[in-house]
Design an enzyme around this catalytic site. Structure first.
Site, mmCIF file in Angstrom:
data_model
loop_
_atom_site.group_PDB
_atom_site.id
_atom_site.type_symbol
_atom_site.label_atom_id
_atom_site.label_comp_id
_atom_site.label_asym_id
_atom_site.label_seq_id
_atom_site.Cartn_x
_atom_site.Cartn_y
_atom_site.Cartn_z
ATOM 1 N N THR A 31 11.403 -71.879 30.700
ATOM 2 C CA THR A 31 12.489 -71.812 29.731
ATOM 3 C C THR A 31 13.536 -70.822 30.230
ATOM 4 O OG1 THR A 31 10.981 -72.319 27.948
ATOM 5 C CG2 THR A 31 13.040 -71.244 27.334
ATOM 6 N N CYS A 39 2.608 -45.113 51.555
ATOM 7 C CA CYS A 39 1.502 -44.483 50.821
ATOM 8 C C CYS A 39 1.603 -44.752 49.326
ATOM 9 C CB CYS A 39 1.478 -42.986 51.059
ATOM 10 S SG CYS A 39 1.040 -42.567 52.742
#
Ligand SMILES: *Cc1c(COP(=O)(O)O)cnc(C)c1O
Length: 393
Positions: free
Chosen positions: A238, A327
């Site tokens: 939609t 990291c």
């Protein structure tokens, strides 16, 4: 406390005009754009058509070549997997670069598990792909070339026009991830000569969770999302009318004052680069210098220390920035982009990306140039590697 946002390559604030353009579709006009039997549905449908037209107009495309997606990542995934599936009878070879966004790289890695072969082209020390390498990598099985317009980590602007000439000559479909380019350089699909191009709203002051894939007429593409008949049957869901309103408005604003904005961002970028280079020893600017560099991107490596520690101490001073090392995303590997430009692991770990925006002030830059050098100095004092350097000098 002072708060300085220098992570505009990660995301940007939404402009007020963008939010204002979205609000009517969140409140009174909440109609489903696919419900044509009543007024608010038809209004939503017409609104979607007008946003598509506006975006097409700005990019130099036709409205029926513009497809809305749920993000930049989705646009990239669709371009790569959709072409691979539609043209698999023709060939199974894809050419891309080592410095693409993970949306492109991981989609290619997925295809490798399903019988496709991918060439990941190297880049030079500045992060630029050599068009000659692209041409050399082409085989009679090549169905797609995907090279980004501009890199999100080190700001390298790739030679898209040269590569598109090569793709045309060999009749190979050419996709570019232009997510970082909008608002930072001119983006016109015909000038670039590309067949497909990805955008993401939140990288240029639009909403998150909306992207665009331009697909030149005549190109076949399989669906990534199956379901209803939205987006001419090519992408079910939609319509997110409010987000479409937002990305169209944001694109309009980003393009309107482009030259002026580029000038302002470039000044701020260069003040940061100059200040850091002058004030901090043992640092290295990653990425190109000058015109081949995104006007808002700064990326430095600081020898002997870790990027994450710099980010933590900057955060304590109210500065939001980003590190080249991954990291933060749960991996100990340094950035694939910094490794691709030839940085050794230990130097790639100590990198910092600062990306300016139109709300970055001169005072913000002065502040960063004031707080950053003592942070680097303090971290180096704790580094055994640096101790050795000092002892030997
Ligand atoms: C941010 C980014 C994407 C992903 O866009 P999302 O809308 O966040 O999924 C893709 N490519 C590049 C170059 C990006 O910087």
């Amino acid at each position: 406390m002072k708060s300085v946002y220098l992570d505009n390559n990660a995301t940007t604030y939404m402009k007020k005009e963008v939010v204002d353009a979205m609000l009517p579709y969140l409140y009174e006009n909440f109609g489903n754009a696919s419900s044509k039997f009543y007024q608010i549905g038809r209004e939503a449908e017409q609104a979607v058509a007008s946003f598509r037209e506006k975006i097409a107009d700005i990019l130099g495309a036709k409205p029926n070549e513009i497809y809305f997606t749920g993000s930049g990542c989705e646009a990239d995934n669709w371009a790569i997997k959709g072409i691979a599936d539609a043209y698999r009878n023709k060939g199974n070879h894809i050419i891309t670069s080592q410095i693409e966004h993970h949306a492109v790289l991981s989609a290619c890695e997925f295809l490798e598990k399903h019988g496709f072969e991918v060439t990941y082209l190297p880049v030079d020390e500045y992060g630029i792909v050599n068009p000659i390498d692209v041409e050399k990598a082409i085989t009679d099985k090549t169905i797609l070339i995907s090279i980004m317009t501009a890199n999100n980590e080190i700001g390298a602007i790739e030679p898209i026009c040269e590569i598109s000439e090569i793709a045309k000559k060999h009749k190979i479909i050419f996709h570019t991830d232009a997510v970082q380019a909008i608002g930072h350089m001119r983006v016109n699909v015909n000038e670039l000569g590309v067949d497909m191009l990805s955008l993401s709203g939140h990288k240029f002051h639009g909403p998150k969770g909306i992207g665009v894939l331009y697909i030149r007429n005549g190109i076949r593409i399989s669906n990534l999302i199956h379901g209803g008949g939205q987006e001419r049957g090519k992408r079910a869901a939609t319509e997110n009318v409010a987000a479409m309103a937002g990305i169209a408005k944001a694109l309009e604003i980003a393009t309107n004052d482009l030259d002026e904005n580029i000038k302002k961002l470039t000044e701020k970028r260069d003040r940061l680069i100059k200040g850091i280079s002058e004030k901090i020893p043992y640092c290295r600017l990653n990425g190109p210098v000058g015109d081949n560099r995104l006007c808002n991107n700064v990326n430095f490596s600081f020898k002997y220390i870790e990027g994450e520690s710099i980010l933590m101490l900057l955060d304590m001073k109210g500065v939001a920035a980003s590190s080249g090392s991954a990291c933060a995303s749960g991996s100990l590997d340094p950035s694939h982009v910094l490794l691709a430009i030839g940085l050794p692991h230990e130097i790639a770990h100590g990198s910092l990306r600062l990306s300016v925006g139109d709300d970055t002030t001169d005072e913000d830059i002065d502040y960063v140039l004031e707080v950053l050098p003592p942070i680097i100095e303090r971290l180096r004092m704790m580094s055994p590697l640096y101790e050795e350097v000092i002892r030997n000098s």
